[in-house]
Design a protein around this motif. Sequence first.
Motif, short mmCIF file in Angstrom:
data_model
loop_
_atom_site.label_atom_id
_atom_site.label_comp_id
_atom_site.label_asym_id
_atom_site.label_seq_id
_atom_site.Cartn_x
_atom_site.Cartn_y
_atom_site.Cartn_z
N TRP A 1 49.46 33.28 39.84
CA TRP A 1 48.40 32.32 39.52
C TRP A 1 47.56 32.74 38.32
O TRP A 1 47.22 31.89 37.47
CB TRP A 1 47.53 32.05 40.74
N SER B 1 36.78 36.85 50.46
CA SER B 1 37.30 35.49 50.43
C SER B 1 38.81 35.50 50.27
O SER B 1 39.38 36.41 49.69
CB SER B 1 36.68 34.72 49.27
N ARG B 2 39.46 34.49 50.80
CA ARG B 2 40.91 34.35 50.64
C ARG B 2 41.25 33.29 49.59
O ARG B 2 42.40 32.92 49.43
CB ARG B 2 41.54 33.94 51.98
N ARG B 3 40.25 32.82 48.84
CA ARG B 3 40.47 31.69 47.93
C ARG B 3 40.53 32.08 46.47
O ARG B 3 40.83 31.25 45.64
CB ARG B 3 39.36 30.66 48.13
N PHE B 4 40.23 33.31 46.14
CA PHE B 4 40.25 33.73 44.74
C PHE B 4 41.63 34.24 44.37
O PHE B 4 42.43 34.61 45.22
CB PHE B 4 39.22 34.82 44.48
N SER C 1 42.23 37.78 45.66
CA SER C 1 42.04 38.03 47.09
C SER C 1 43.15 38.85 47.72
O SER C 1 42.94 39.49 48.75
CB SER C 1 41.92 36.70 47.84
N GLN C 2 44.34 38.84 47.15
CA GLN C 2 45.45 39.59 47.73
C GLN C 2 45.41 41.06 47.35
O GLN C 2 46.22 41.85 47.83
CB GLN C 2 46.78 38.99 47.28
#
Length: 197
Positions: free
Chosen positions: A51, A145-148, A151-152
């Motif tokens: 991404w 957060s898991r949305r950025f 985040s991983q």
Amino acid sequence: MKLFPLVRQLLELGAVLVGALLLLRFVTGIFTRRSNAYHLTWVRQLQLLFWPLLTLAVGGPLVWAGLLAAPLSGYDILLVSLLAAVILGFAGPALVLHGQYYLRNQATSLIFEPKKNRLEVYENHLLIPFTRQQVVRVEWVECRSRRFFWSQYNYLRLHLADGHVLTLTSLLTNLRPVAEFLRNTQLEQHRRWWCLL
């Protein structure tokens, strides 16, 4: 305007590359068995950087075209600057973390077999000997957060009794099973907005 054909060509090229990589991963997955050894691989790196790189590939030419346009008014400069800030705001932190994690774990290998109670860490192909009893504490740092895009990115720090600290980053593998394997040690979980080492 020549900008839209360029964006279309970039998107088509991106779709072809993603399709080729998925096909390659499928074919190699058929003929290989699951390994318990983890090290830096291009597949894992591409998985984490997909991404951010896509954001740069799509937004970068737009910013570049905006900068190369004929005379820019103050409003145009503001819009191009805003677009560049949004692109760098999304992709920049992930790229910084990726570079930092890469430098930390480029020579690290991990062998993890929970069913055999086996966790080994190698630096430059040399085994760092330790047992679970020698692990004084474990820091497990995850993103809030898991949305950025970043985040991983997470990491584990294993503090050994001799003072040695082993850092395992998400570039090697998904670290959640390793953290669960070490849950009986003194496991400290931290959540941060940005998991810098």
